[in-house]
Design an enzyme around this catalytic site. Structure first.
Site, PDB file in Angstrom:
ATOM      1  N   GLU A  73      14.266   2.080  -0.142  1.00 34.24           N
ATOM      2  CA  GLU A  73      15.529   1.736  -0.785  1.00 34.24           C
ATOM      3  C   GLU A  73      15.394   0.963  -2.083  1.00 34.24           C
ATOM      4  O   GLU A  73      16.327   0.942  -2.891  1.00 34.24           O
ATOM      5  CB  GLU A  73      16.397   0.940   0.189  1.00 34.24           C
ATOM      6  CG  GLU A  73      16.926   1.802   1.311  1.00 34.24           C
ATOM      7  CD  GLU A  73      17.344   0.974   2.512  1.00 34.24           C
ATOM      8  OE1 GLU A  73      18.514   1.009   2.873  1.00 34.24           O
ATOM      9  OE2 GLU A  73      16.481   0.287   3.087  1.00 34.24           O
ATOM     10  N   GLN A  90      10.735   9.337  -2.776  1.00 34.59           N
ATOM     11  CA  GLN A  90      11.673   8.268  -2.436  1.00 34.59           C
ATOM     12  C   GLN A  90      12.170   7.590  -3.708  1.00 34.59           C
ATOM     13  O   GLN A  90      13.347   7.268  -3.839  1.00 34.59           O
ATOM     14  CB  GLN A  90      10.998   7.238  -1.527  1.00 34.59           C
ATOM     15  CG  GLN A  90      10.712   7.746  -0.128  1.00 34.59           C
ATOM     16  CD  GLN A  90      11.974   7.948   0.678  1.00 34.59           C
ATOM     17  OE1 GLN A  90      12.702   7.010   0.960  1.00 34.59           O
ATOM     18  NE2 GLN A  90      12.254   9.173   1.026  1.00 34.59           N
ATOM     19  N   ARG A 110       0.850  -1.195   0.000  1.00 34.61           N
ATOM     20  CA  ARG A 110       0.000   0.000   0.000  1.00 34.61           C
ATOM     21  C   ARG A 110       0.886   1.245   0.000  1.00 34.61           C
ATOM     22  O   ARG A 110       1.857   1.323   0.740  1.00 34.61           O
ATOM     23  CB  ARG A 110      -0.875  -0.025   1.254  1.00 34.61           C
ATOM     24  CG  ARG A 110      -1.748   1.197   1.407  1.00 34.61           C
ATOM     25  CD  ARG A 110      -2.612   1.061   2.654  1.00 34.61           C
ATOM     26  NE  ARG A 110      -3.178   2.357   3.009  1.00 34.61           N
ATOM     27  CZ  ARG A 110      -3.635   2.652   4.223  1.00 34.61           C
ATOM     28  NH1 ARG A 110      -3.591   1.725   5.185  1.00 34.61           N
ATOM     29  NH2 ARG A 110      -4.136   3.833   4.478  1.00 34.61           N
TER      30      ARG A 110
HETATM   31 MO1  MOS Z   1      19.500   2.866   5.695  1.00 35.92          MO
HETATM   32  S1  MOS Z   1      21.262   2.169   4.937  1.00 35.92           S
HETATM   33  O1  MOS Z   1      18.483   1.652   5.732  1.00 35.92           O
HETATM   34  O2  MOS Z   1      19.509   4.172   6.640  1.00 35.92           O
END
Ligand code: MOS
Length: 657
Positions: free
Chosen positions: A624, A557, A547
């Site tokens: 990430e 991001q 979600r």
């Molecule tokens: Mo990060 S390297 O998950 O702050």
């Protein structure tokens, strides 16, 4: 001058212990995982290690004092070269990624495979360099400490300082409310924190300690350089029969950190036989640490470069090769995915990018002087979650306060948590405020590993839900019927100025599902035919992370990850002088990161998923995943443009000449 502290006169500190279980998401290279206590003896482990601190009433006096300190050294030979000391590589794992894994007989399957790729890939040292340098203000009043620290892990700071200085944790108040970037570098308790706290205790005054930009290149972690072998064996139709991913990265004898580059290899492509191992070569260099998509971004550069090489060997379109080897279940554990939309990511990004217009031959696309190349890669990142707590409070004027330790380092925690609480309680977002970054608030894990939205979000959702129920129970009504007007009415009727609940959210001990965020990148590069400077003209990426709590912050991001990936592919590297054991380009002039003219057209597609299994709010984490795969996609596009395969990052002009 107020004090000069070094191993000669520093107070003795205790070695901190790592907490067993329940601690959730603790970073490595924490002092609890090291063999090193600042100023405990005269041993120097690496160049840049803090060996003394001068405390003065002004910065100028302190700097002058530091210049007057005379140090005598007893030199010993140092190991500084990864290449020279490769033979000493030892298997090293992390909490999330054990040193090795295996399924079937990968070596035998590789030996007999009709199609093979077997190559070595290298990634350089890199540094995080948050704009806000690491720094702190420490203030003791008797046995009570107030510590303002630029940290993404305040509860770990509190515990570590408590153990080292022998004061109870409840005497220590750590604050880190606004963070000017961290990227993993602020997840550990680094020596300067201990030194600052020690200095304040010794001089009996508040102490401010800032780490300089140059020092940051030595004392607060980096992404270790790696050398990785990827061997892929496939049948003539492109189906993988073997994946081998092994190699080593720099580590040291001070901390346990290793770049865990095989983590993605376990999950991204299906193969009946696979094995992986990462090793560390202990060098007399500073400690590495987690840096944005640690392990996955370096490992996937190697793996997806090798997949691209296999695509050319097999004469199969690179996207088609990924589809042939799509993992319908977690390939290592055999678990079902909690949800997976990688195929949708491939399809939507490929369509938007216009992948089908690519001509397969290298050097077959041109635009004037420029050689044009198109490359792609996959992305994945595990959906971690750790125990987290939050409190939700409603006042009789209808305003709501959400409190949870946690951190916002710019990824939008304050925004999305406020939004989540407002939605769960059905109150306007303007009435909700959140406090975070304070150890007096309910405990949360390190803000890292793309797990803050899932971990803290589950706690905030739980607290808001329970608050709603508690208010409804006052009048014996159905919680669903409450709205901003009735909340206020109920509280007033019961003479309550405010009402509060705390919720402790815990992930299950055993998870029957495998949970990962996935994505796909499609990149177009232009490479000047004479002076082969690479320009990334277009990136289209699609991500599926469960979600999406907020499309704007999620997109940001995504963009941030892609920009970082462009830097990793083309610019970022810290040079090491192995004679001196020193990083050399230790400033923003010589350590290159992308700037505005380097970034052209970026597009982020968010593929929304309904994941009923991953956690109560269906959030997988997207911090990430967007960075993973970008460097590989760019390297693959550069090959398509030029016919030249660069297996060592960054892809600079001289490597293409
Ligand atoms: Mo990060 S390297 O998950 O702050």
């Amino acid at each position: 001058m107020l004090a000069v502290l070094s191993h000669v006169n520093a107070p003795k500190l205790q070695k901190p212990q790592r907490t067993q279980g329940g601690g959730g998401g603790e970073a490595s290279s924490n002092l609890a995982e090291t063999n090193y206590i600042p100023f405990s003896d005269g041993t120097i482990h690496y160049l840049g290690q803090h060996i003394a601190v001068v405390v003065a009433d002004t910065l100028e006096h302190a700097v002058r004092g530091a210049a007057l300190v005379r140090v005598t050294y007893d030199p010993k030979p140092a190991k500084t070269s990864l290449d020279e000391h490769r033979a000493s590589a030892k298997e090293k794992g992390t909490q999330q990624s054990p040193a090795s894994f295996a399924k079937g007989d990968a070596d035998a399957a590789f030996a007999s495979a009709p199609l093979k790729v077997d190559q070595i890939y290298r990634t350089p040292y890199e540094h995080h360099n948050p704009m806000e340098a690491h720094g702190l203000i420490a203030s003791w009043e008797g046995d009570y400490l107030t510590l303002y620290d630029s940290s993404q892990n305040i509860f770990s700071v509190r515990r570590t300082i408590s153990q080292m200085f022998g004061v109870p944790p409840e005497n220590i108040h750590v604050l880190s409310q606004y963070i000017g970037g961290a990227f993993g570098s602020k997840g550990s308790v680094w020596p300067h924190v201990v030194i600052g706290v020690m200095a304040a205790r010794e001089v009996k005054r508040p102490v401010k300690l800032m780490v300089t930009r140059k020092q940051l290149f030595f004392t607060n972690g980096h992404r270790p350089a790696t050398e990785q072998r990827v061997a892929l064996g496939a049948n003539a139709d492109g189906k993988l029969v073997s994946i081998i991913h092994e190699g080593f990265g720099q580590s040291n004898n001070v901390c346990t950190f290793v770049e865990a580059f095989t983590a993605s290899t376990k999950v991204i492509y299906d193969s009946p036989n696979m094995r992986g191992v990462h090793r560390g070569v202990d060098l007399d260099l500073p400690s590495g640490t987690y840096m944005r998509a640690p392990g996955d971004s370096t490992g996937m550069f190697a793996l997806d470069s090798a997949m691209d090489e296999l695509a050319y060997t097999a004469k199969i379109d690179p996207l088609q090769l990924r589809l042939i080897n799509h993992a319908d279940r977690d390939p290592l554990t055999g678990k079902e995915w909690s949800s997976k939309s990688l195929k949708e990511c491939y399809a939507q990004a490929a369509e938007r990018f216009g992948w089908s217009r690519r001509t397969p031959e290298p050097r077959s696309m041109r635009d004037g002087r420029d050689l044009i190349g198109c490359g792609m890669a996959s992305a994945n990142r595990p959906s971690h979650r750790a125990p987290a707590s939050a409190r939700a409070l409603m006042r009789s004027d209808g305003t709501v306060l959400i409190r949870s330790g946690s951190h916002d380092m710019g990824m939008g925690t304050l925004t999305v948590m406020t939004q989540l609480a407002a939605e769960t309680l059905d109150v306007p977002i303007e009435r909700v405020r959140m406090e975070l970054g304070d150890t007096n608030l309910p405990q949360t894990p390190i803000a890292a590993g793309s797990m803050t939205a899932a971990s803290v979000g589950s706690a905030v959702f739980g607290a808001a839900t329970e608050l709603r129920k508690k208010i409804a129970a006052l009048d014996g009504v159905d919680p669903a019927t409450l709205d901003p007007a009735t909340y206020t009415a109920v509280l007033r009727r019961h003479y309550l100025n405010e009402i509060e609940v705390q919720f402790n959210a815990k992930p299950p001990e055993e998870d029957p599902y495998s949970s990962h965020a996935f994505g796909a990148h499609f990149v177009e590069v232009a490479v000047d035919a004479d002076i082969p400077v690479v320009r990334v003209r277009r990136v289209v990426s699609a991500f599926a992370g469960g979600r999406i709590l907020n499309a704007k912050t999620a997109r940001s991001q995504g963009l941030g990850g892609i920009v970082w990936g462009i830097g990793m592919a083309l610019l970022e590297q810290t040079h090491l002088d192995t004679k001196l054991g020193s990083f050399t380009n230790v400033n923003f002039g010589e350590y290159l990161v992308p700037v505005n003219p380097d970034i052209r057209q970026l597009e982020v597609i968010l593929v929304e998923e309904n994941d009923p299994h991953v956690n109560p709010i269906g959030v997988k984490g997207i911090g990430e995943v967007s960075m993973v795969g970008v460097a590989g996609a760019i390297a693959n596009a550069v090959f398509h443009a030029t016919g030249k395969r660069v297996r060592e990052l960054p892809i600079t002009v001289e490597k293409l000449l």
